[in-house]
Design a protein around this motif. Sequence first.
Motif, PDB file in Angstrom:
ATOM      1  N   ARG A 147     -23.969  11.249   6.235  1.00  0.00           N
ATOM      2  CA  ARG A 147     -23.128  11.392   5.080  1.00  0.00           C
ATOM      3  C   ARG A 147     -23.954  11.783   3.980  1.00  0.00           C
ATOM      4  O   ARG A 147     -23.513  12.697   3.106  1.00  0.00           O
ATOM      5  CB  ARG A 147     -22.684   9.850   4.577  1.00  0.00           C
TER       6      ARG A 147
ATOM      7  N   ARG B 258     -13.699   6.223  14.596  1.00  0.00           N
ATOM      8  CA  ARG B 258     -14.483   6.075  13.493  1.00  0.00           C
ATOM      9  C   ARG B 258     -15.858   5.452  13.574  1.00  0.00           C
ATOM     10  O   ARG B 258     -16.777   5.736  12.797  1.00  0.00           O
ATOM     11  CB  ARG B 258     -13.704   5.675  12.219  1.00  0.00           C
ATOM     12  N   ASN B 259     -15.890   4.656  14.742  1.00  0.00           N
ATOM     13  CA  ASN B 259     -17.236   3.843  14.827  1.00  0.00           C
ATOM     14  C   ASN B 259     -18.435   4.847  15.299  1.00  0.00           C
ATOM     15  O   ASN B 259     -19.593   4.590  15.207  1.00  0.00           O
ATOM     16  CB  ASN B 259     -16.898   3.018  16.237  1.00  0.00           C
TER      17      ASN B 259
ATOM     18  N   LEU C  50     -18.986   7.397  13.563  1.00  0.00           N
ATOM     19  CA  LEU C  50     -19.353   7.844  12.284  1.00  0.00           C
ATOM     20  C   LEU C  50     -20.372   7.275  11.695  1.00  0.00           C
ATOM     21  O   LEU C  50     -21.135   7.752  10.682  1.00  0.00           O
ATOM     22  CB  LEU C  50     -18.217   8.241  11.320  1.00  0.00           C
ATOM     23  N   GLY C  51     -20.650   5.754  11.931  1.00  0.00           N
ATOM     24  CA  GLY C  51     -21.484   4.939  11.477  1.00  0.00           C
ATOM     25  C   GLY C  51     -22.842   5.450  11.796  1.00  0.00           C
ATOM     26  O   GLY C  51     -23.351   5.839  12.861  1.00  0.00           O
ATOM     27  N   THR C  52     -23.874   4.816  10.892  1.00  0.00           N
ATOM     28  CA  THR C  52     -25.205   5.046  11.240  1.00  0.00           C
ATOM     29  C   THR C  52     -25.601   3.654  11.392  1.00  0.00           C
ATOM     30  O   THR C  52     -25.686   2.717  10.577  1.00  0.00           O
ATOM     31  CB  THR C  52     -25.879   5.732   9.946  1.00  0.00           C
ATOM     32  N   ARG C  53     -26.084   3.374  12.737  1.00  0.00           N
ATOM     33  CA  ARG C  53     -26.825   1.943  13.026  1.00  0.00           C
ATOM     34  C   ARG C  53     -27.984   1.729  12.627  1.00  0.00           C
ATOM     35  O   ARG C  53     -29.005   2.706  12.853  1.00  0.00           O
ATOM     36  CB  ARG C  53     -26.562   1.802  14.554  1.00  0.00           C
ATOM     37  N   ARG C  54     -28.061   0.714  11.688  1.00  0.00           N
ATOM     38  CA  ARG C  54     -29.457   0.492  11.217  1.00  0.00           C
ATOM     39  C   ARG C  54     -29.914  -0.669  12.039  1.00  0.00           C
ATOM     40  O   ARG C  54     -29.283  -1.763  12.093  1.00  0.00           O
ATOM     41  CB  ARG C  54     -29.231  -0.124   9.717  1.00  0.00           C
ATOM     42  N   ARG C  55     -31.299  -0.452  12.337  1.00  0.00           N
ATOM     43  CA  ARG C  55     -31.809  -1.878  13.112  1.00  0.00           C
ATOM     44  C   ARG C  55     -32.590  -2.575  12.199  1.00  0.00           C
ATOM     45  O   ARG C  55     -33.643  -3.300  12.859  1.00  0.00           O
ATOM     46  CB  ARG C  55     -32.614  -0.969  14.114  1.00  0.00           C
TER      47      ARG C  55
ATOM     48  N   ARG D 216     -23.392   1.491  -4.627  1.00  0.00           N
ATOM     49  CA  ARG D 216     -22.967   1.668  -2.960  1.00  0.00           C
ATOM     50  C   ARG D 216     -21.557   2.223  -2.754  1.00  0.00           C
ATOM     51  O   ARG D 216     -21.402   2.994  -1.945  1.00  0.00           O
ATOM     52  CB  ARG D 216     -23.083   0.388  -2.171  1.00  0.00           C
TER      53      ARG D 216
ATOM     54  N   GLY E 158     -21.073   5.872  -1.076  1.00  0.00           N
ATOM     55  CA  GLY E 158     -20.529   5.756   0.066  1.00  0.00           C
ATOM     56  C   GLY E 158     -19.207   6.444   0.259  1.00  0.00           C
ATOM     57  O   GLY E 158     -18.914   6.602   1.106  1.00  0.00           O
TER      58      GLY E 158
END
Lengths: 236, 538
Positions: B189, B281-282, B284-289, B309, B313
């Motif tokens: 994004r 759309r899943n 498109l998410g940025t998975r944060r660990r 945010r 966003g």
Amino acid sequence: MLKISHFSKSYDGKKKACDDVSLTIEAGEIYGFIGHNGAGKTTLLKSIAGILDFEDGEIEVDGHSIKKDPLAAKRVLAYIPDNPDVYEPLTGMQYLNFVSDIFGIPAADRKPRIERYAAMFEILGVLNDPIATYSHGMKQKLVIISALVHEPKVFILDEPFVGLDPKAAFQLKEIFRDLCAKGALIFFSTHILEVAEKLCTKIAIIRRGQIVASGPTQEITKDGSLEEVFLELIEK
Amino acid sequence: MSVYGTLTKTLFRINFSPRRILGTSYSDSKGKRILIAVAILYVVVAYWGGFGYLFYDLARTLSGIPGMIESLLFYVYIYAIGTTVMIVFFRADAMLFRFADFSILGPLPIKARTLVAAKTTVIMANVYVTALLATAPIAFGYFAFAAPGIAGILLFLPSFLAAPLLPAVAAALLALGIHAVTDRLPKSRTLNTILMFAFFLGIMMSSFSFTGAGEENPLLAQSAVIAAMGARFWPMGWFAAAVHEGSLAGFALLFATGAVPFAGFVVLLSRSILKTNARSRNDLGTRRRKALEYRSGSAFKAMLAKEWRTFVGIQMYVFNAGFGPVILVVASVASLFFADKVMAFLTDMTEGAVIPTNFMIFGFIAFAVGMVYTSAVSLSIEGKRLWIVKSLPVSPSTVIDAKLWFNVLLGSIPGVFALVLFAISFAIPPLDAAAMAAGVLAFSFLTSAIGSIVNLRFPKFQFHHEVEVVKQSLGALIGVFGGFGVAIAAGFAIYGLGRVMPWQAAVVVVALLAAGIGYALRLRALRLAENLFIRYNA
């Protein structure tokens, strides 16, 4: 305690969505609210939560008038809408921290509660993901956790079981019982009559904005099923 | 009616009703009708008046030079395709490649090409209306001084409709390509937003690069460059030939080079476009660990953080309401290394007018800060999520105050930062800079307070995509142009006071006045919030 006295609400100034509704829900009760589509359930629940204005009557949440002292009433209340629209650009954790900050929950208190409920609903691992990536059910679970994080005394839910998987629905019922055992009260609307019959200590049935039956579940159903009673009442 | 006809009619009804566009209906109240009329009149007079005069004047000059009047048609073409590229490039994602109502339309038994054709028709309607508004003053100048034949007059409209087709296809493919690349990368994004800004700043710089500084009419210096472009870029030449000479061949070529790629885009890519929509759309998410963070803060701070945010966003929100801060930071940092070029850029922005350096910088900062209008739309952006703040134990005045101060911070921090760097680059004395800083802070506060009142009075909670609020709401319209209006009024006030006192003192006096009015308006906004919040449907 939740006390609704002579509540009336009209959207157009003519037809009343709710007409002279009076109900009293005591601490420890799980109160089911049943009615056909457009009967006025959501109108009443939103008004209790301080989201909708209303013309007549009074709603007291734990002794605080939602009209005269809305902030005091909202501090002890949690509301879950029928559609979990939340801030999609935020992550689940950011949303929970946002709600916790508004309620003034210290970090040390919110941590165990969030971890407990997020683990129970199996979304702990995705709390750092943007809400935009959540499914409907996950959003619903997030909203439920955000409602539980401040340990509300009055829990208002609009169709809470819609979108939840069977395990989550079971756990939510357990949470209801647990909260009531601790002295909270639950007031929720549902179309699932079996759930209402088994779970609720009391039930109210609304038809065209008016309460047509209310009281202990067993008194309402008598020897029949809730489904039979409901159909008989709304077809009158 | 055909499926295409029914679908297009419905989409038009959804997208172009007054309530949809403005967030309110003309019939809601007399006060709203008057305000809407004043806002529209202000835009028409400010844009068509200023811009129209420049082009009328240019047309008069060009009419005296043999063979030059038709170059005005090149302007029409360039402004029309410029508008097209900007609209399609920035909206194709929300309106075509990932449209919000796909969950409704996708499952219906509608052919892919019919659905895509209907969606592109809506985008093109947007393009044509905007392009017509943008080019009307130029076309007026042309028709006032040129004498095209009947054929040319008749061919103007179909040529105008054909001209944007090819650029629209190119812009849509470019937007799709950028998304296709950035979606696969981490921080997609942010990367996407940076690329969008780079693209826009590139267009802006190149358009300024051939504006004539110091000319009596700044457009005059462009005409030679534009005439040269017309000779090399064939569709421009065909457009001019069709209208000026009534050339059917010119029109046929223009139509064919536009309609064929456009039809090809709809027919050949419709399935791919629907697949892009259907992609989860899943993805498109940025998975944060990272570990979960449990930080507590005040309710007000939480509201501010939420505003930030939400702002970062939503890409179109950043791009529109955040353009001012970005250009402030870019220009001020650049001034440290390329002071001369930045000054030339600022001179170009003022259309070549000779203005003292301090005022030019002050005006530029005010202009950029005026473009920050989050307080005029952020309440609307709550949309279906308004139930959250309404059901939480936070007062409406706190909610609005947080939105107001967020706007102040977003505008004034980059504004003062830029001022400090400009002061270093252009050796502005510290006391002068301090007076200007007071002006920037007061201006930001006043425009933020105005924005809050505008949004409380004209909320738009019903929308499919945030872009409808950020770009197409009455709040956005009044927010941006209101800011410019305040800047112009403040400029006149400083100029007037500067005749009887040192200009630094004039700036401080106007700043104090603005801060005072801003404070009064803020109190008004907080009172309004307490009264209106409960009445909003959520």
